[in-house]
Write an enzyme that holds these catalytic residues in place. Structure first.
Site, PDB file in Angstrom:
ATOM      1  N   ASP A  25      40.178  39.190  43.910  1.00 45.11           N
ATOM      2  CA  ASP A  25      39.610  39.334  42.572  1.00 45.11           C
ATOM      3  C   ASP A  25      40.642  39.937  41.621  1.00 45.11           C
ATOM      4  OD1 ASP A  25      37.686  39.293  40.576  1.00 45.11           O
ATOM      5  OD2 ASP A  25      36.626  41.065  41.278  1.00 45.11           O
ATOM      6  N   CYS A 250      37.584  38.786  35.565  1.00 42.79           N
ATOM      7  CA  CYS A 250      37.171  37.402  35.816  1.00 42.79           C
ATOM      8  C   CYS A 250      37.747  36.524  34.721  1.00 42.79           C
ATOM      9  CB  CYS A 250      35.658  37.293  35.826  1.00 42.79           C
ATOM     10  SG  CYS A 250      35.104  35.580  35.837  1.00 42.79           S
TER      11      CYS A 250
END
Lengths: 311, 311
Positions: A25, A250
């Site tokens: 991530d 993100c």
């Protein structure tokens, strides 16, 4: 790192498992992908610091996440340590095949609580994405592979605004019914506050989802991640996602910056006397080392404070 | 600013008073002092945003804090609004005379829980500093002027390490016995965690100090300020110190950076449905304006997120 004292707070768990998401991530959003040997060293340093769960990479198609196109090469370089889990993101059956061939024993699938984000992130409706994941989860479970389900936009969505808890519960129940072994509740744009956290966790447990299977994944976009974590711990959560040095966010969500930094989390947990097994000093050294490779300082407050103090 | 929902958390107060310390605590550390008209506009913007307590300046000798040498000129420029308190820091009787002459109705004195910091910040022992403040407090109270007592290093001290709660209780009791009307517990180096906060508040109330007179003053040096605030709210605290945009720190304490940003606090309180009367949008506009004047961005996560989103 406990020079300033340890004082427990009643009602909190004695131990928390940190799911370290930095290598996947954290790095999936980098403009210039890092060399595979740097990623491998990063993961080994995280394990050496005491992490027992390190999300390593993703088998999403390189067209979508070119930063992780080296997934197979990276996994080939790792020596899987005993007692450590190395989950990888798997979007479909082809991804699962590739992961299983490389000895992966922990995978993660990623769903969305909102239709808009499902379309933008997965190019599918929520229903379609669950249909896509169902055979992946089923086969993984047959192989005794653990499956973490990420659920994005659990509190707010930049296009849809506030996300009702019932919406999250509905998708969560379907993921768990499918056979997922863990549910990670993502505050993808970092808007949650502690009351929302408590309310959602209450709704999930009322719906029969065991709190021991629930992880929280907070973003620090509005500075709320650690207060939300405290609320989650007070509600019995024992799995917390964090990213070394606060790497990442993100790429598809507006203003979605700032994973909770593992070091800031560790400072809180250490002060509360909650065991994690992770060495803060080693982790900070790792984040300073990574910051040098990325050419920018860590946004973690704790890394900033301690890197400055000791160098 | 409640697009993502309001969800209360049980056991928290319905209303919190924010003590905005940006103009004094925030600016006292600037390498290049701001023009007095910028400071006056800053204070007026903070009041216009809805703040009811704005710490404006200090009558500490300009040799020690040259940034606030314009205290008299600044106060002369302000129009005191009804229902708003404008506390100023006052170290001694001479400072009190100057403050009273300018119409000041709220002062603050500043003590230390540790001997080392008392010596470094005040050039006195803890006892000597209390002796210095006693006649100031007594005369202020005779004039019906409210007196806030800052107590620094309530959790840790860079030279002495962990600070025992009993030490804080001892000094706090003496300050309140002297006649101070409010006690602000400072985590000057930002090392506290929520268990420490709860334990100290418990010790203070057990010693007879009313929780309604207690304010918390957290620094975000290790990212803990909002989680600690949540723990304080859960313990009944209703007064929280914060600095617009996260300005400031303490010039004499090693690694004491990062006042809690008022915007990050407001995001949390708004999400919890706790009334403050302060308008987040106006406050962000003010912090963006101030950041332009200082030539550096605000460290507040919320300012960063929302300034980026809307411009």
């Amino acid at each position: 790192m406990t020079a300033y004292g340890v004082t427990p707070l009643s009602g909190l768990p004695a131990r928390v498992t940190i799911c370290e998401v930095g290598p996947r991530d954290g790095l999936q959003n980098e403009a210039r992908p890092l060399p595979v040997e740097v990623k491998a060293e990063f993961i080994e340093r995280l394990v050496d610091a005491g992490h027992t769960v390190v999300e390593t990479t993703s088998f999403v198609h390189p067209r979508w996440v070119p930063q992780l196109a080296d997934a197979e090469e990276l996994l080939g370089r790792l020596t899987f340590a005993d007692g450590v889990r190395y989950p990888v993101l798997v979007p479909n059956e082809r991804g699962l095949d590739r992961a299983l061939a490389l000895g992966v024993r922990d995978i993660a699938v990623f769903a969305s609580a909102t239709e808009t984000f499902a379309r933008r992130n997965l190019n599918r409706t929520v229903d379609e994405s669950l249909t896509m994941f169902a055979p992946v989860v089923e086969r993984a479970r047959r192989e005794d592979v653990r499956v973490r389900a990420y659920l994005s936009m659990c509190f707010g969505d930049p296009w849809e605004g506030e996300v009702p808890a019932q919406r999250v519960v509905d998708v969560a129940k379907r993921l768990m019914a499918m056979g997922c072994t863990e549910l990670s509740l993502g505050d993808t744009i970092g808007v949650a506050t502690p009351g929302r956290v408590a309310a959602l966790l209450g709704a999930l447990t009322s719906a029969g989802i065991g709190i021991e299977t629930v992880a929280v994944h907070f973003h620090d976009t509005y500075g709320q991640a650690l207060a939300n974590t405290l609320a989650a711990l007070q509600h019995g959560v024992t799995i917390v996602d964090a990213s070394a040095g606060g790497l990442g966010g993100c790429p598809y969500a507006k203003s979605a910056t700032g994973n909770l930094a593992t070091e800031d989390l560790l400072w809180q947990l250490a002060g509360l006397g909650i065991e994690t097994g992770v060495d803060l000093r080693k982790l900070i050294d790792t984040s300073v080392w990574m910051a040098e490779r990325l050419g920018r300082p860590s946004p973690s407050r704790t890394v900033t404070a301690l890197a400055k103090e000791n160098r």
